[in-house]
Design an enzyme around this catalytic site. Structure first.
Site, PDB file in Angstrom:
ATOM      1  N   ARG A  52      77.014  53.789  18.040  1.00 33.24           N
ATOM      2  CA  ARG A  52      76.804  52.756  19.065  1.00 33.24           C
ATOM      3  C   ARG A  52      75.986  53.271  20.251  1.00 33.24           C
ATOM      4  O   ARG A  52      75.347  52.514  20.967  1.00 33.24           O
ATOM      5  CB  ARG A  52      78.163  52.204  19.554  1.00 33.24           C
ATOM      6  CG  ARG A  52      78.024  51.238  20.724  1.00 33.24           C
ATOM      7  CD  ARG A  52      79.262  50.402  20.967  1.00 33.24           C
ATOM      8  NE  ARG A  52      80.488  51.179  20.989  1.00 33.24           N
ATOM      9  CZ  ARG A  52      80.870  51.976  21.990  1.00 33.24           C
ATOM     10  NH1 ARG A  52      80.114  52.122  23.056  1.00 33.24           N
ATOM     11  NH2 ARG A  52      82.011  52.632  21.920  1.00 33.24           N
ATOM     12  N   TYR A 105      62.027  29.728  25.904  1.00 43.19           N
ATOM     13  CA  TYR A 105      62.803  29.573  24.680  1.00 43.19           C
ATOM     14  C   TYR A 105      64.184  28.970  24.996  1.00 43.19           C
ATOM     15  O   TYR A 105      64.842  29.401  25.949  1.00 43.19           O
ATOM     16  CB  TYR A 105      62.937  30.946  24.010  1.00 43.19           C
ATOM     17  CG  TYR A 105      63.806  30.932  22.789  1.00 43.19           C
ATOM     18  CD1 TYR A 105      63.460  30.159  21.679  1.00 43.19           C
ATOM     19  CD2 TYR A 105      64.974  31.680  22.727  1.00 43.19           C
ATOM     20  CE1 TYR A 105      64.272  30.137  20.556  1.00 43.19           C
ATOM     21  CE2 TYR A 105      65.779  31.669  21.603  1.00 43.19           C
ATOM     22  CZ  TYR A 105      65.415  30.881  20.522  1.00 43.19           C
ATOM     23  OH  TYR A 105      66.218  30.857  19.412  1.00 43.19           O
ATOM     24  N   ASP A 177      59.011  37.293  28.102  1.00 42.88           N
ATOM     25  CA  ASP A 177      59.315  37.202  26.670  1.00 42.88           C
ATOM     26  C   ASP A 177      57.996  37.251  25.897  1.00 42.88           C
ATOM     27  O   ASP A 177      57.191  36.313  25.956  1.00 42.88           O
ATOM     28  CB  ASP A 177      60.069  35.894  26.390  1.00 42.88           C
ATOM     29  CG  ASP A 177      60.504  35.779  24.934  1.00 42.88           C
ATOM     30  OD1 ASP A 177      59.847  36.376  24.060  1.00 42.88           O
ATOM     31  OD2 ASP A 177      61.498  35.072  24.671  1.00 42.88           O
ATOM     32  N   LYS A 202      60.543  38.342  14.703  1.00 43.29           N
ATOM     33  CA  LYS A 202      59.322  37.621  14.392  1.00 43.29           C
ATOM     34  C   LYS A 202      58.246  38.598  13.876  1.00 43.29           C
ATOM     35  O   LYS A 202      58.364  39.075  12.778  1.00 43.29           O
ATOM     36  CB  LYS A 202      58.874  36.834  15.627  1.00 43.29           C
ATOM     37  CG  LYS A 202      60.014  36.015  16.290  1.00 43.29           C
ATOM     38  CD  LYS A 202      60.602  35.020  15.340  1.00 43.29           C
ATOM     39  CE  LYS A 202      61.606  34.059  15.935  1.00 43.29           C
ATOM     40  NZ  LYS A 202      62.679  34.540  16.750  1.00 43.29           N
TER      41      LYS A 202
END
Ligand code: PLP
Length: 388
Positions: A52, A105, A177, A202
């Site tokens: 982690r 978004y 973004d 993406k």
């Protein structure tokens, strides 16, 4: 100061042995002595310790992303939303004020309005296409300005340099973004933004098989993000990190080929519009684009996403959409397959038709994310869908 735990330089030696990197799934790693255990646990140096807190596959990908974005480093997350929310939660405190672009978004605005406000952050909106409006909002103190460009689904383009300039002058940071146009199409950090956040689901992934995100920027701003991620555990896991490393060598090739196909497709669709078979085509690479001067200044090409306004309003758009044969009816973008969505049914379904119209999103709008099938194949598909 301790060494940063992200952006570890990637070796560029000769290609010897296995050419693909090992996938290391181990959640923990044995250490030689107590001092090493202490230093790794305290985050004083990078290395294998507990998954982690960081691991080899994520670190290797982060160093590539940092170089590609022109950043000091990159902090990877399990999704684009984990990256965007992580960047903001790491830096904000109750009473802070965020200026959030109207044209952002939907997941980002839901998070800001549902979660940031719950923790006492004030969220005010501005239009990324209205610099005077932003300047007026900045007359009152704000800590962060959050925006994106090109804008979804209108494909309008915001002035990144002007927005960051106004924010800086008012003492605010910018979070940008970059999902729609990664380098080499657009280098947001070089245009002045403080932090870039991106859905690597993406273009960086590129094959519609990995969910991932990152935040990139300078050490000073990334440090709190990396420590937030350590505390909250939203790190990218080894398997998706490995897939992103697999996608890496073709990233620029894919993005540039998808962009070239989008340009040709947009030109073909513009001809269809001139012939009266389509109402409109929005693509930053077209000479008729309303922001073409900005596109020339801050982008290298028009990107790989475009939008067309189909005739017949929502019923007409539905009919043509349902007839697509090669373009998949699916959300997302940036993959090798071309995808189409109807914003009136998906991202902007919550708005009334009048609100959508005001936002420049007619009900007949179809967004197309261009893949690698070739522009002619896609143009033929849309033509046959329009003929019915
Ligand atoms: N930002 C933009 C512009 C997006 O289109 C998306 C997802 O579609 C996200 C952020 C969120 O990314 P993810 O789905 O990887 O969480």
């Amino acid at each position: 100061m301790s060494e940063p735990l992200y952006g570890v330089p990637h070796g560029h030696g000769p290609l010897l042995g296995p050419l693909s990197p090992p996938l290391v799934r181990s959640t923990t790693a044995g250490q030689p002595d107590a001092e090493t255990l202490r230093a790794l646990g305290a985050g004083e140096r990078p290395g294998e310790f507990y998954q982690r807190l960081g691991h080899a596959n994520a670190r290797a990908w982060e160093s590539l992303v940092a170089a590609h974005e022109g950043a000091d480093g990159a902090v990877s997350f399990a999704s684009g939303m984990a990256a965007i929310s992580g960047a903001l939660l790491a830096h904000l405190k109750p009473g802070d004020r965020v200026l959030l672009a109207e044209e952002i978004y939907g997941g980002t605005s839901s998070f800001a309005l549902a979660d940031l406000v719950r923790f006492g952050v004030v969220v005010d909106r501005f239009s990324a296409l209205d610099l005077a409006g932003l300047q007026a909002q900045l007359a009152r103190p704000a800590q962060w300005v959050v925006f994106e460009s090109p804008i979804n689904p209108t494909l309008r383009v915001a002035d990144i340099g002007a927005i960051t300039g106004l924010a800086k002058a008012a003492g605010a940071r910018t979070l940008f973004d970059a999902t729609f146009a990664p380098p080499p199409v657009q280098q947001a950090l070089a245009l002045g933004v403080d932090l870039v956040a991106c859905s690597a689901t993406k273009f960086y992934g590129g094959h519609s098989d990995v969910l991932a995100g990152f935040v990139a920027g300078c050490h000073e701003l990334l440090g709190p993000v990396e420590h937030f991620r350590r505390r909250t555990g939203g790190l990218l896991a080894p398997d998706p990190a490995w897939l992103l490393l697999r996608s890496w060598p073709t990233l620029e090739l894919r993005v540039l080929a998808q962009q070239a196909a989008a340009q040709r497709l947009a030109e073909g669709l513009a001809a269809e519009a001139r012939a009266g078979r389509l109402l409109d085509v929005s693509y930053p690479g077209l000479p008729a684009h309303p922001d073409r001067a900005l596109v020339a200044r801050q982008m290298r090409g028009g990107g790989a996403v475009l939008a067309v306004e189909l005739p017949g309003g929502l019923p007409g758009a539905k009919r043509a959409y349902d007839r697509l044969q090669r373009i998949a009816r699916a959300p997302s973008l940036g993959g090798v397959e071309s995808l189409a969505t109807l914003p009136a049914f998906t991202t902007h379904a919550a708005l009334t038709p009048a609100q959508r119209q005001r936002a420049g999103i007619p009900d007949g709008l179809m967004r197309i994310a261009v893949g690698l099938e070739g522009a002619d194949v896609l143009l033929d598909d849309i033509r046959q869908a329009l003929r019915g």
